[in-house]
Design a protein around this motif. Sequence first.
Motif, PDB file in Angstrom:
ATOM      1  N   GLN A1431      -1.726  -6.545   7.227  1.00  0.00           N
ATOM      2  CA  GLN A1431      -2.864  -6.179   7.160  1.00  0.00           C
ATOM      3  C   GLN A1431      -2.772  -4.949   7.838  1.00  0.00           C
ATOM      4  O   GLN A1431      -4.093  -4.259   7.052  1.00  0.00           O
ATOM      5  N   TYR A1433      -0.974  -2.205   6.831  1.00  0.00           N
ATOM      6  CA  TYR A1433      -0.664  -1.140   5.817  1.00  0.00           C
ATOM      7  C   TYR A1433      -1.789  -1.361   4.862  1.00  0.00           C
ATOM      8  O   TYR A1433      -1.787   0.146   4.121  1.00  0.00           O
ATOM      9  N   SER A1434      -2.195  -2.404   4.687  1.00  0.00           N
ATOM     10  CA  SER A1434      -3.899  -2.842   3.996  1.00  0.00           C
ATOM     11  C   SER A1434      -4.460  -1.713   3.877  1.00  0.00           C
ATOM     12  O   SER A1434      -4.787  -0.912   3.965  1.00  0.00           O
ATOM     13  N   ALA A1437      -3.274   2.407   4.519  1.00  0.00           N
ATOM     14  CA  ALA A1437      -3.595   2.992   3.603  1.00  0.00           C
ATOM     15  C   ALA A1437      -5.433   3.508   3.271  1.00  0.00           C
ATOM     16  O   ALA A1437      -6.012   4.183   2.331  1.00  0.00           O
ATOM     17  N   ARG A1438      -6.247   2.426   3.095  1.00  0.00           N
ATOM     18  CA  ARG A1438      -7.277   1.708   3.290  1.00  0.00           C
ATOM     19  C   ARG A1438      -8.756   2.589   3.930  1.00  0.00           C
ATOM     20  O   ARG A1438      -9.418   3.758   3.477  1.00  0.00           O
ATOM     21  N   LYS A1441      -7.335   6.535   2.236  1.00  0.00           N
ATOM     22  CA  LYS A1441      -8.363   6.835   0.820  1.00  0.00           C
ATOM     23  C   LYS A1441      -9.249   6.897   1.072  1.00  0.00           C
ATOM     24  O   LYS A1441     -10.005   8.286   0.223  1.00  0.00           O
ATOM     25  N   THR A1503       5.170  -0.998   1.311  1.00  0.00           N
ATOM     26  CA  THR A1503       3.682  -1.887   1.094  1.00  0.00           C
ATOM     27  C   THR A1503       2.796  -0.638   1.503  1.00  0.00           C
ATOM     28  O   THR A1503       1.341  -0.510   0.737  1.00  0.00           O
ATOM     29  N   VAL A1504       2.711  -0.330   2.282  1.00  0.00           N
ATOM     30  CA  VAL A1504       1.405   1.265   2.389  1.00  0.00           C
ATOM     31  C   VAL A1504       1.295   1.980   1.416  1.00  0.00           C
ATOM     32  O   VAL A1504       0.484   2.287   1.613  1.00  0.00           O
ATOM     33  N   LYS A1506       2.386   1.652  -1.874  1.00  0.00           N
ATOM     34  CA  LYS A1506       2.575   0.594  -2.857  1.00  0.00           C
ATOM     35  C   LYS A1506       0.211   0.440  -2.380  1.00  0.00           C
ATOM     36  O   LYS A1506       0.074   0.977  -3.610  1.00  0.00           O
ATOM     37  N   HIS A1507      -0.025   0.692  -1.409  1.00  0.00           N
ATOM     38  CA  HIS A1507      -1.951   0.669  -1.048  1.00  0.00           C
ATOM     39  C   HIS A1507      -2.357   1.588  -1.193  1.00  0.00           C
ATOM     40  O   HIS A1507      -3.639   1.869  -2.059  1.00  0.00           O
TER      41      HIS A1507
END
Length: 1641
Positions: A1431, A1433-1434, A1437-1438, A1441, A1503-1504, A1506-1507
Amino acid sequence: MDGGHGLRQPMSPATSASAVVPQQRQMQLHHHSARPAIADLFTLYLGMNSKQRAEDPSRESSNKLQKRVTALNRDLPPRDEQFISDYEQLRMQFPDQEQLQAVTESVLISFVLQCSSHAPRSEFLLFATRCLCARGHLRWDSLLPYLLNAVSSVEAPVGQGVPVTSGGPVTPSSSVITMPNAPNFHPSNPASPLSVMNTIGSPTQSGIDQPAGANVSPIKAAEFSSSAQLGAAARGDQSRRGVEIGYLHHLSCRILLAGLESNLKPATHAVIFQHMVNWLVNWDRPHNMDEADAMPTWRLEKPLHEWMHLCLDVIWILVNEEKCQIPFYELVRCNLQFLENIPDDEALVSIIMEIHRRRDMVCMHMQMLDQHLHCPTFATHRFLSQSYPSIAGESVTNLRYSPITYPSVLGEPLHGEDLANSIPKGGLDWERALRCLRHALRTTPSPDWWRRVLLVAPCYRLQPQPSSTPGAVFSPDMIGEAVADRTIELLRLTNSETQCWQDWLLFADIFFFLMKSGCIDFLDFVDKLASRVTNSDQQILRSNHVTWLLAQIIRIEIVMNTLSSDPRKVETTRKIISFHKEDKTLDANNIGPQSILLDFISSSQTLRIWSFNTSIREHLNSDQLQKGKQIDEWWKQMTKASGERMIDFTNLDERATGMFWVLSFTMAQPACEAVMNWFTSAGMADLIQGPNMQPNERIMMMRETYPLSMSLLSGLSINLCLKLAFQLEETIFLGQAVPSIAMVETYVRLLLITPHSLFRPHFTTLTQRSPSILSKSGVSLLLLEILNYRLLPLYSGVELQKRGVATQVLFFWSWSAPKQALSPKKVGTCKALMYDVTKIISMIKGKRGEHRLFRLAENLCMNLILSLKDFFFVKKELKGPTEFTETLNRITIISLAITIKTRGIAEVEHMIYLQPLLEQIMATSQHTWSEKTLRYFPPLIRDFLMGRMDKRGQAIQAWQQAETTVINQCNQLLSPSAEPNYVMTYLSHSFPQHRQYLCAGAWMLMNGHLEINSANLARVLREFSPEEVTANIYTMVDVLLHHIQFEVQRGHLAQDLLSKAITNLSFFIWTHELLPLDILLLALIDRDDDPYALRLVISLLEKPELQQRVKAFCSSRSPEHWLKNQHPKRVELQKALGNHLSWKDRYPPFFDDIAARLLPVIPLIIYRLIENDATDIADRVLAFYSSLLAFHPLRFTFVRDILAYFYGHLPIKLIGRILNLLGVSTKTPFSESFAKYLVSSNSSVCPPPEYFANLLLNLVNNVIPPLSSKSKSNPADTTRSTFNKHHVSSQPGGIGNNDGQRAFYQNQDPGSYTQLVLETAAIEILSLPVSAAQIVSSLVQIIAHVQAMLIQSNSGQGMSGGLGQSSGLPTSPSGGGAEPAGSNQTNSAASGINATNFVSRSGYSSQQLSVLMIQACGLLLAQLPPEFHMQLYSEAARVIKDCWWLADSSRPIKELDSAVGYALLDPTWASQDNTSTAIGNIVALLHSFFSNLPQEWLESTHTVIKHLRPVNSVAMLRIAFRILGPLLPRLAFARPLFMKTLALLFNVLGDVFGKNSQVPNPVEASEITDIIDFLHHAVMYEGQGGPVQSTSKPKLEILTLCGKVIEILRPDVQHLLSHLKTDPNCSIYAATHPKLVQNTS
């Protein structure tokens, strides 16, 4: 920080050993028939006759030489244009063209060396070289290395040629290039062409010249007679020789420039590059003379100036990005940038500046944001250090431990004694070291931590150390400074009327430990302390605490020696006396023990100093000597009143307590005798005869008295505590009588009060005093009871926050004298204790009748295994089967599963050894776990165990085959009329494979309603070995479960069968006490896939007999045993342990009990019930046994681990029941509002941001190391520390302790207050009834806008209106990329926060607090399970971005680059001018998070990225590289993970610079040169497995990977990365890689 660089040494080229021309071939070339003809041809065109050629023109003066060059010569040589035709005619005469080429090269180079200072001849030689190479008669790739090697031979000092095995002296290097095995290459040096380049940022090593006889140059002295003549001339005129070498360099460079016009091989480029760098680095070194004779200055003359420019031209051509013949990274890692004597030359300065610029860009990718803030918190069980490379197995156990490193700018960790001593005071690294030490002095980490990081002070070393200690990171000056700072800090707290007596006690324990180990220079410490007291801006010395502190150590040998024999003893004594502070305002009616102690301590210390040396007596205060007599008079009165020096310690008033404390400092021996007399005052008694004792046996036992209270023991001098512990050990373990419980309790309390000074590994300590002590009756039992029921948390608490497989054993020293480097011995804490106990188990598990000792040792081993919070070996070596029992093997698997799932695998070595370890454990175990259990196991263990065959069916078949025989034997043995003598017949004649079915056969007889002879069965089971009893239990469980299923299939009711089974089991457990209950319960829960196993377990736990035993146990004991001062009552052996364990034993129990044996079992039952979705039953069991679990030594760890292990699968009701085990109201520092959110009716509503902000603030105040010293620089720090103490003690659910710190015995689990606070925060997060996504989102939003939040809080605006950008923050990308105030995301994230005094509660400024909250959040998230990581990492990244300026594709590239540069500043620096950005804060959060993650959990870090994909701008590309770049030092040890990450970075690069990428604004490849350099550095770093060294080379697998992923990039980017391939025709790394060269040769 950068390492220093030593003196530059003469350097020479490097080629592979296979390239050396054999001696025979050299002779062939020298005597080749074509040689005279070719030499004559060159002589003709050079205008030289044979006489001139035989002489050395260098013998003529430079003026004459100039005349020869310019004078009219009637015999003019032929025109140059004719040379090539003449040579070709000559060439036709010799058929072997290859030989002719080699001869021509040799002759040409000989004339280059002779004629380099002759301008016309130099021009001809250059012309001839061009022509011969253009026509193909010579090959540049053969000629140029040959030429450079010859030049190096001429440059070498007299009598010294080109060494064979190294490129000049051994100097640090970053290069890996070696020459290929090419027959046309004539250089003789096999070392790397770049081997003389310095390791980037690492400390340099001194160079060692090779011996003179190492010269094996292919060029003979007869060939180059001028070389020897040049050497002779140089001895007479060094200046002229330097000029001539300059001419030689000048001509060589011109030839190189000509050669570079053609397509040379990469290996040739490498050789040329290395020589050019060497020449420039050594430009100021005089040639052909020793260092001692070197001229003090080296004047830069015109020829030297010109050749340097030519060298630079060559280098620029090589690194030119259009051709990219050498990657610019080779310049970044060479030592050209570290020139100490830089000439005043613009061109050279320009290239050095460009190197530094490019290097700084690489540094940016390698360093974490706010890396200087990363510091051990001592709040976790381990600290991940990057100090040592990957070293296998236990071989690294004697290496020292580095809690912090001083990372170089390019990522490599620097450490070592020399480095620590070289760090200047006041610098960033100095402050970082002191920050760590100050925090350690406050949080009291384990003694092992101190032993690993400190060295004996130089003044106490017995002899000079041969070399510096590599792992040391703190110098004696640092530790002295930190201890002095802590002393002043405590003085200020004391003066502020803050209750901190407990702080002083903890500090004294550490101070004594460090001083006795010799880590503190006593004289230096006294000087520092006196200086601080003198220079204090206020009257800081208002009490005698400093005198009390020094009185603790005054009996230490090194202190006594200093005060009695050191030349500065008088001065030091005066300073010590100056700390005396008399309190004239004591209230005689209100004097506590502390006041009396502090009032008399000066006189006590004065008396001690008086006894040292007569020469210092005159400086002592006579009033203090007289006052000291009051102590003696008081003692005489006490002994006279009590008689025989026996004092009633239960009735001491406060004054008597204080005076006894004073006595412990003044007369320790009488005080010790008084305590020992107290324990023997009640006399002796005969042990009551038990049913199994012989009539003539007599055991004497001390009568019980009262144990000494913790309040009394806490004020005793540490010197007395040491004496008392020694005497108590003598009586308890070596005495003839059984000691009293009070004596043992007092001994335990001494160890808990001073965990640093008194800690000892008992097995080692006792066996050293008496090798046969453990064979003495009862000693082993008593020792195991003390360890299992009293000192287990002490051993766990002393367990080091450690890294690696190698540092898993605590080491213990004999402190009789300080050791040189504190070399440890292999004995120690939890793991070492586990190994010691395992030895006992392995020795007695097959011995008949040793049930009590075996089961106690096995139970202790269970507790030890379950207490280990890190990866461990079941044996010190991964060889052979384990020495564990079947029960311990199964528990080991469970413990590893819990550890790996809840804490991760710390190191690469652990991951490598996990599979062999599992194989070792399961080699002797036939057990298989159920699918429900495996479902919760971590994948690494689950995948290993999934393939195991369930052999229960085979076991049942074996039972069925033996059943008839077993039942027959049981009928004979267990029938009511069976003869007692048949027992021995059965034991002697039955087969072992049948004996394991005895209990199963008895159960079958009972199931058939037959009465059995319990006396015979009990006697047989007692005569069995413990291992046979265990096998009987496991077999009986399988048989009875199979029988129940079989009967159910036949139509019988399951409830009736279960009831009957419980009755039969009660016969074994309660009626006749034939089997141990704990092992039976473990056997049943291990068969949880059987539908009836857990039902039997619950029925057994609910039996009234067990409930009564548990109730009796809990009512007669206290979980906080150290606070219980009542008269102890000893439980009878048979009542405590039952018939089976107490059979023939006679030694009375102290703390052991059947109920206590269940402490490690009940938690495992809870785990198994949850795995089987029986959460309601688990809740009921916890309710039944909550009072018993209060005695669990590590119940806090149990709560934390079970919440993490089953995160997302526990109902809120069960979570509440689990939390109740902690005693929430008084013991655990939960947040004030935690209970409200835990029982919230709306479980889907996440707590407000204010809750999480306060959680982080609590971590900042109590876990994160303070930023600066409390005794220096910042007066506000004292306020902050004082606030923290009041805040901690006053918050609801807090400590409830008036003192700022809790003693170890008050916080045995998890071990320190910082651990308690951090783990409590993790428990809160894990207990909240909301999803991980909601929690992480709240935390990330707080961190993203933390500075704006704190600025508003500090200004009193409140936070309910949102975390919008304050007026001080920029709103444009060029100003830092901050988000605008109107951001919807920002407003939504801040709703509900209202904390106008948030900043003031921390004691920090808003700028400081903002960066510390980022560190606290990263630390907290790293403690949580991987669900939270995903969570994070997601969400990270959000946030990145969603940044408005990153999403705006219309912005110019330069503006975005500027914005990214500002956004990725360290938050520490950005916060100072209020320009923090969400992106910078989030990246800093990720870096803080990464730095606290174990190695295994790093595998998900990609993973971060990749997001973030697809990345569509260079700005986002830089952010991606900035996130993962600093992980390089840790990923370099794990190649699969490194390759995975490297491939991901290349793919991200391909998003922007790919062949098919759709980027709105294409960017030139030249814009990402920093990323290109970083990728080169990453490959080289992984190749070394750590900091780049002289032998570093890229791994072939990495080059192969790079070669594949590079193909996705645009051609212009591929060109810049062309050397990261396996093609020797385009890559210098491939062309010089040993494996590739071998394959292509």
